[in-house]
Design a protein around this motif. Structure first.
Motif, PDB file in Angstrom:
ATOM      1  N   ALA A  89       0.667  -1.317   0.216  1.00 57.79           N
ATOM      2  CA  ALA A  89      -0.068   0.025   0.519  1.00 57.79           C
ATOM      3  C   ALA A  89       0.734   1.501  -0.550  1.00 57.79           C
ATOM      4  N   ILE A  90       1.957   1.308   0.684  1.00 59.64           N
ATOM      5  CA  ILE A  90       2.472   2.226   0.662  1.00 59.64           C
ATOM      6  C   ILE A  90       3.419   2.566  -0.234  1.00 59.64           C
ATOM      7  N   ARG A  91       4.531   1.332  -1.243  1.00 54.51           N
ATOM      8  CA  ARG A  91       4.855   1.308  -2.371  1.00 54.51           C
ATOM      9  C   ARG A  91       3.928   1.934  -3.379  1.00 54.51           C
ATOM     10  N   GLU A  92       2.043   1.314  -2.791  1.00 53.32           N
ATOM     11  CA  GLU A  92       1.330   1.716  -4.987  1.00 53.32           C
ATOM     12  C   GLU A  92       1.128   3.448  -4.658  1.00 53.32           C
ATOM     13  N   ALA A  93       1.279   4.097  -3.439  1.00 46.11           N
ATOM     14  CA  ALA A  93      -0.020   5.134  -3.342  1.00 46.11           C
ATOM     15  C   ALA A  93       1.364   6.537  -4.004  1.00 46.11           C
ATOM     16  N   ASP A  94      -0.158   7.494  -4.302  1.00 47.41           N
ATOM     17  CA  ASP A  94       0.815   8.702  -5.293  1.00 47.41           C
ATOM     18  C   ASP A  94       1.658   9.378  -3.291  1.00 47.41           C
ATOM     19  N   ALA A  95       1.168   9.162  -2.370  1.00 47.64           N
ATOM     20  CA  ALA A  95       1.645  10.245  -1.209  1.00 47.64           C
ATOM     21  C   ALA A  95       1.369   9.223  -0.491  1.00 47.64           C
ATOM     22  N   VAL A  96       2.289   9.606   0.911  1.00 47.94           N
ATOM     23  CA  VAL A  96       2.059   8.668   1.937  1.00 47.94           C
ATOM     24  C   VAL A  96       2.196  10.038   2.866  1.00 47.94           C
ATOM     25  N   ASP A 100       1.542  11.711  13.293  1.00 51.61           N
ATOM     26  CA  ASP A 100       1.666  12.259  15.021  1.00 51.61           C
ATOM     27  C   ASP A 100       2.836  11.104  15.603  1.00 51.61           C
ATOM     28  N   PHE A 101       4.243  11.927  14.540  1.00 44.27           N
ATOM     29  CA  PHE A 101       5.706  11.046  14.881  1.00 44.27           C
ATOM     30  C   PHE A 101       5.886  11.895  13.837  1.00 44.27           C
ATOM     31  N   ASN A 102       7.607  12.013  13.884  1.00 43.51           N
ATOM     32  CA  ASN A 102       8.183  13.190  13.044  1.00 43.51           C
ATOM     33  C   ASN A 102       9.771  12.364  12.778  1.00 43.51           C
ATOM     34  N   ARG A 103       9.759  10.724  13.298  1.00 46.36           N
ATOM     35  CA  ARG A 103      10.791  10.590  13.057  1.00 46.36           C
ATOM     36  C   ARG A 103      10.378   8.429  11.983  1.00 46.36           C
ATOM     37  N   ARG A 104      10.902   8.635  11.034  1.00 43.97           N
ATOM     38  CA  ARG A 104      11.120   7.437   9.918  1.00 43.97           C
ATOM     39  C   ARG A 104      11.241   5.999  10.983  1.00 43.97           C
ATOM     40  N   ASP A 105      11.741   5.967  12.065  1.00 48.52           N
ATOM     41  CA  ASP A 105      12.475   4.759  13.074  1.00 48.52           C
ATOM     42  C   ASP A 105      11.042   4.667  13.692  1.00 48.52           C
ATOM     43  N   ARG A 106       9.847   5.227  13.743  1.00 47.52           N
ATOM     44  CA  ARG A 106       8.787   5.169  14.720  1.00 47.52           C
ATOM     45  C   ARG A 106       7.538   4.166  14.122  1.00 47.52           C
ATOM     46  N   VAL A 107       7.499   4.049  12.660  1.00 46.55           N
ATOM     47  CA  VAL A 107       7.086   2.846  12.431  1.00 46.55           C
ATOM     48  C   VAL A 107       7.129   1.489  12.271  1.00 46.55           C
ATOM     49  N   GLY A 108       8.013   0.916  12.763  1.00 46.31           N
ATOM     50  CA  GLY A 108       8.521  -0.254  12.945  1.00 46.31           C
ATOM     51  C   GLY A 108       8.659  -1.679  11.517  1.00 46.31           C
ATOM     52  N   ALA A 109       8.193  -1.766  11.971  1.00 49.21           N
ATOM     53  CA  ALA A 109       8.821  -2.876  10.077  1.00 49.21           C
ATOM     54  C   ALA A 109       8.179  -2.339   8.661  1.00 49.21           C
ATOM     55  N   LEU A 110       7.012  -0.938   8.878  1.00 47.80           N
ATOM     56  CA  LEU A 110       6.938  -0.905   7.731  1.00 47.80           C
ATOM     57  C   LEU A 110       8.392   1.151   7.097  1.00 47.80           C
ATOM     58  N   GLU A 111       9.055   0.905   8.211  1.00 52.85           N
ATOM     59  CA  GLU A 111      10.104   2.267   7.950  1.00 52.85           C
ATOM     60  C   GLU A 111      11.069   1.818   6.830  1.00 52.85           C
ATOM     61  N   GLU A 112      11.744   0.587   6.650  1.00 48.10           N
ATOM     62  CA  GLU A 112      11.703   0.565   5.065  1.00 48.10           C
ATOM     63  C   GLU A 112      11.450   1.180   3.972  1.00 48.10           C
ATOM     64  N   ARG A 115      10.708   4.532   4.225  1.00 46.85           N
ATOM     65  CA  ARG A 115      11.809   5.143   3.454  1.00 46.85           C
ATOM     66  C   ARG A 115      11.651   5.808   2.643  1.00 46.85           C
ATOM     67  N   ALA A 116      11.270   4.261   2.089  1.00 44.16           N
ATOM     68  CA  ALA A 116      11.413   4.312   0.175  1.00 44.16           C
ATOM     69  C   ALA A 116      10.458   5.599  -0.761  1.00 44.16           C
ATOM     70  N   GLU A 130      11.916  15.101  12.344  1.00 47.23           N
ATOM     71  CA  GLU A 130      13.309  14.461  11.012  1.00 47.23           C
ATOM     72  C   GLU A 130      12.907  15.610   9.710  1.00 47.23           C
ATOM     73  N   ASP A 131      13.549  15.902   9.177  1.00 49.38           N
ATOM     74  CA  ASP A 131      13.379  16.990   7.859  1.00 49.38           C
ATOM     75  C   ASP A 131      13.090  15.752   6.611  1.00 49.38           C
ATOM     76  N   PHE A 132      12.215  14.810   6.527  1.00 50.71           N
ATOM     77  CA  PHE A 132      11.970  14.367   5.492  1.00 50.71           C
ATOM     78  C   PHE A 132      10.943  14.565   4.519  1.00 50.71           C
ATOM     79  N   ALA A 133       9.893  15.403   4.921  1.00 50.84           N
ATOM     80  CA  ALA A 133       8.854  15.888   4.644  1.00 50.84           C
ATOM     81  C   ALA A 133       8.285  16.256   3.376  1.00 50.84           C
ATOM     82  N   ALA A 134       7.912  16.193   1.977  1.00 50.27           N
ATOM     83  CA  ALA A 134       8.036  17.073   1.163  1.00 50.27           C
ATOM     84  C   ALA A 134       7.038  18.331   1.402  1.00 50.27           C
ATOM     85  N   ILE A 135       5.837  17.724   2.498  1.00 45.52           N
ATOM     86  CA  ILE A 135       5.053  18.597   2.795  1.00 45.52           C
ATOM     87  C   ILE A 135       4.987  18.543   4.556  1.00 45.52           C
ATOM     88  N   PRO A 136       5.649  19.511   4.767  1.00 46.09           N
ATOM     89  CA  PRO A 136       5.431  19.336   6.645  1.00 46.09           C
ATOM     90  C   PRO A 136       4.690  19.830   7.555  1.00 46.09           C
TER      91      PRO A 136
END
Ligand SMILES: [Mn+2]
Length: 341
Positions: A89-96, A100-112, A115-116, A130-136
């Motif tokens: 679902a993450i791979r196929e989404a136009d946007a993620v 309620d979290f701001n570091r990508r290591d907070r999502v357990g097994a969905l982290e990889e 990040r992609a 963490e500075d990762f979002a196109a729209i923060p």
């Protein structure tokens, strides 16, 4: 939009552009999702669907039982039972959209997968994103991510798209993260948002009953045992410390979420400014700190317990034994309290 809600113009324009045509959106929240994580995600999901988008909520793991009544919860996918489907679902989404979290290591097994993801939106109220979002959208002063979702939806001109289901979700997030409107982050604006959500159809007695009156006998007995046998009060340091072992939890047939809120009992005592909860897990010790006033527990957790949070509520972990973690905390306490009289 009212003067007391502050939705950044750039991010808002970015979101308008993104959502100007129907999109497929993955809404992701943090591991061990709480009322605000699930409320903000499901609330936004309902609104996005009403606006003609496809929206799928992805939870790194399932919600505790007292939150599973929330409208739309059955349609959310949890990474602990449907990991591959969540990643697809993450791979196929136009946007993620990260809520309620701001570091990508907070999502357990969905982290990889996160990040992609090529395009992400952040809606969050924790410190130091963490500075990762196109729209923060990041507002550490907001009482909850759910309040931010309300404000963003309103700023988009979509307030009419908040139906009773979205209203119930967002209201639940606000109530749970603001300690039922009592934490310092609760503002007049929070109250106005709650009032608007009532006008959009949330039945507040239903929400409060669903959240608060969902105890099992085992959970109440665990609470009684905890307060009687496992709480140490240090009046001279204005601190209460609760620690629970795996055996303690097993004795009362522990289920996920059972110790939710236990730390607040420490803080409910007269004269106590700091409450700590240490819970033994198979692989680590979970640490939760709560404080009153200016006592900044987020810094203490960041420096010593590998975590973070807000000034008055923070969580982290320790790798030593339960007893060693508590001992180390008690060693740190006198200086910490002395630095923040
Ligand atoms: Mn939150």
């Amino acid at each position: 939009m009212t003067a007391s809600s502050s939705v950044p113009v750039d991010a808002l324009q970015g979101l308008r552009d993104l959502l100007s045509t129907p999109k497929r959106l993955a809404l992701v929240t943090h591991y061990n999702p709480d009322g605000d994580a699930i409320g903000s995600s499901l609330g936004l999901m309902h609104v996005l669907r009403a606006a003609g988008h496809r929206a799928q909520v992805l939870l790194p793991n399932s919600a505790p039982a007292f939150l599973r009544w929330m409208p739309g919860y059955d349609e959310a996918m949890a990474g602990d039972t449907k990991r591959d489907q969540c990643i697809s679902a993450i791979r196929e989404a136009d946007a993620v959209i990260c809520l309620d979290f701001n570091r990508r290591d907070r999502v357990g097994a969905l982290e990889e997968a996160l990040r992609a993801a090529p395009f992400t939106v952040l809606i969050d109220h924790h410190q130091e994103p963490e500075d990762f979002a196109a729209i923060p959208f990041s507002d550490p002063s907001a009482c909850s991510t759910s309040q931010m979702v309300h404000d963003i939806v309103e700023a988009m001109g979509w307030a009419e798209r908040i139906g009773p289901e979205a209203a119930a979700c967002l209201y639940t997030g606000i109530v749970t993260d603001s300690g039922s409107f009592r934490f310092g982050s609760t503002t007049p604006h929070t109250m106005r948002v709650a009032a608007r959500l009532m006008e959009r159809g949330v039945r507040i007695t239903d929400v409060h009953e669903a959240i608060a009156d969902d105890n099992r006998p085992d959970r109440l007995r665990l609470l009684g045992f905890t307060l009687t046998e496992r709480m140490v009060v240090l009046p001279e340091l204005a601190t209460a410390i609760i620690s629970l072992s795996l055996d303690d939890l097993k004795r009362f047939n522990y289920q996920q979420g059972d110790t939710e809120g236990f730390v607040n009992y420490g803080l409910s005592m007269r004269g106590i400014r700091l409450a700590a909860l240490f819970i033994e897990r198979p692989d680590l010790v979970k640490v939760s700190l709560r404080s009153k006033g200016q006592l900044p527990v987020d810094g203490l957790v960041r420096d010593h317990f590998n975590g973070g949070g807000h000034r008055n509520a923070a969580g982290g972990q320790a790798k030593e034994t339960l007893a060693d973690a508590v001992t180390r905390f008690r060693t740190l306490l006198p200086d910490f309290i002395a630095q923040h009289p």
